[in-house]
Design a protein around this motif. Structure first.
Motif, PDB file in Angstrom:
ATOM      1  N   GLN A   6      -5.298  -7.115   0.323  1.00  0.00           N
ATOM      2  CA  GLN A   6      -4.875  -6.618   1.637  1.00  0.00           C
ATOM      3  C   GLN A   6      -5.889  -5.656   2.252  1.00  0.00           C
ATOM      4  OE1 GLN A   6      -2.250  -7.830   3.175  1.00  0.00           O
ATOM      5  NE2 GLN A   6      -1.724  -9.087   1.413  1.00  0.00           N
ATOM      6  N   ARG A   7      -6.972  -5.404   1.551  1.00  0.00           N
ATOM      7  CA  ARG A   7      -7.974  -4.450   2.040  1.00  0.00           C
ATOM      8  C   ARG A   7      -8.763  -5.035   3.202  1.00  0.00           C
ATOM      9  NH1 ARG A   7      -9.505  -2.316  -4.021  1.00  0.00           N
ATOM     10  NH2 ARG A   7      -7.461  -1.369  -4.328  1.00  0.00           N
TER      11      ARG A   7
ATOM     12  N   GLY B 102       0.831  -1.199   0.000  1.00  0.00           N
ATOM     13  CA  GLY B 102       0.000   0.000   0.000  1.00  0.00           C
ATOM     14  C   GLY B 102       0.859   1.240   0.000  1.00  0.00           C
TER      15      GLY B 102
ATOM     16  N   VAL C  99      -4.237   0.482  -1.613  1.00  0.00           N
ATOM     17  CA  VAL C  99      -3.927  -0.768  -0.930  1.00  0.00           C
ATOM     18  C   VAL C  99      -4.270  -1.894  -1.901  1.00  0.00           C
ATOM     19  CG1 VAL C  99      -4.510  -2.273   1.010  1.00  0.00           C
ATOM     20  CG2 VAL C  99      -4.388   0.204   1.357  1.00  0.00           C
TER      21      VAL C  99
ATOM     22  N   VAL D  14      -4.670  -1.648   6.582  1.00  0.00           N
ATOM     23  CA  VAL D  14      -3.529  -1.100   5.849  1.00  0.00           C
ATOM     24  C   VAL D  14      -3.791   0.354   5.456  1.00  0.00           C
ATOM     25  CG1 VAL D  14      -2.025  -1.355   3.839  1.00  0.00           C
ATOM     26  CG2 VAL D  14      -2.861  -3.389   5.042  1.00  0.00           C
ATOM     27  N   GLY D  15      -4.963   0.630   4.915  1.00  0.00           N
ATOM     28  CA  GLY D  15      -5.302   2.002   4.536  1.00  0.00           C
ATOM     29  C   GLY D  15      -5.285   2.929   5.738  1.00  0.00           C
TER      30      GLY D  15
END
Length: 157
Positions: free
Chosen positions: A90-91, A67, A86, A95-96
């Motif tokens: 991986q969402r 990301g 991202v 992560v965001g």
């Protein structure tokens, strides 16, 4: 993300191989949501981030870049959040949120008092993230004013 996954976030060169890969994936994703005339293209360049005018952050999971996001200083008190991305797999793992928190910290270090951003109306997950992070919708500015698919936000730091 689970305790078994090591997340790191750090400033990296906007033109690094990992940055280029993430930005290309971001642009491809936007290309699926918006027609070319409704996209703003590469309106962030490495020179916009140089000499204290901004930063580009990359989040890594166990060493892999997953990301990114940037801020660029617009004036003495305002910076714009740019190029948040991202990887799809991986969402919904924080992560965001980590990228945004890192960008807010970087903005404070630069003396910024307000963050602004533009996103698209078809990016519900991004909009949800920004609202949960304390951003409020505002009138769009500059090139975004006439875009029918743009929605803009701000957050006082």
């Amino acid at each position: 993300m689970g305790a078994e996954t090591a997340l790191s976030i750090a400033a990296e060169a906007f033109d690094s191989d990992d940055a280029r890969r993430l930005i290309a994936a971001l642009d491809a994703g936007l290309g699926e949501l918006y027609t070319p005339e409704l996209r703003f293209g590469p309106n962030l360049k490495a020179e916009h981030l140089a000499e204290g005018r901004g930063t580009f952050l990359v989040v890594r999971s166990s060493g892999r870049a997953i990301g990114c996001g940037a801020i660029r200083v617009l004036d003495a008190t305002t910076a714009e959040v740019k190029r948040m991305y991202v990887e799809p797999e991986q969402r919904r793992k924080g992560v965001g949120w980590a990228v945004l928190a890192g960008l807010e910290a970087a903005a404070r270090e630069l003396g910024v008092l307000r963050l602004v951003l533009e996103t698209g109306i078809h990016q519900a997950a991004a909009i949800s993230l920004y609202l949960r992070a304390g951003f409020s919708q505002v009138d769009c500015w500059g090139e975004y004013t006439t875009s029918p698919t743009s929605v803009c936000y701000e957050k006082k730091l």
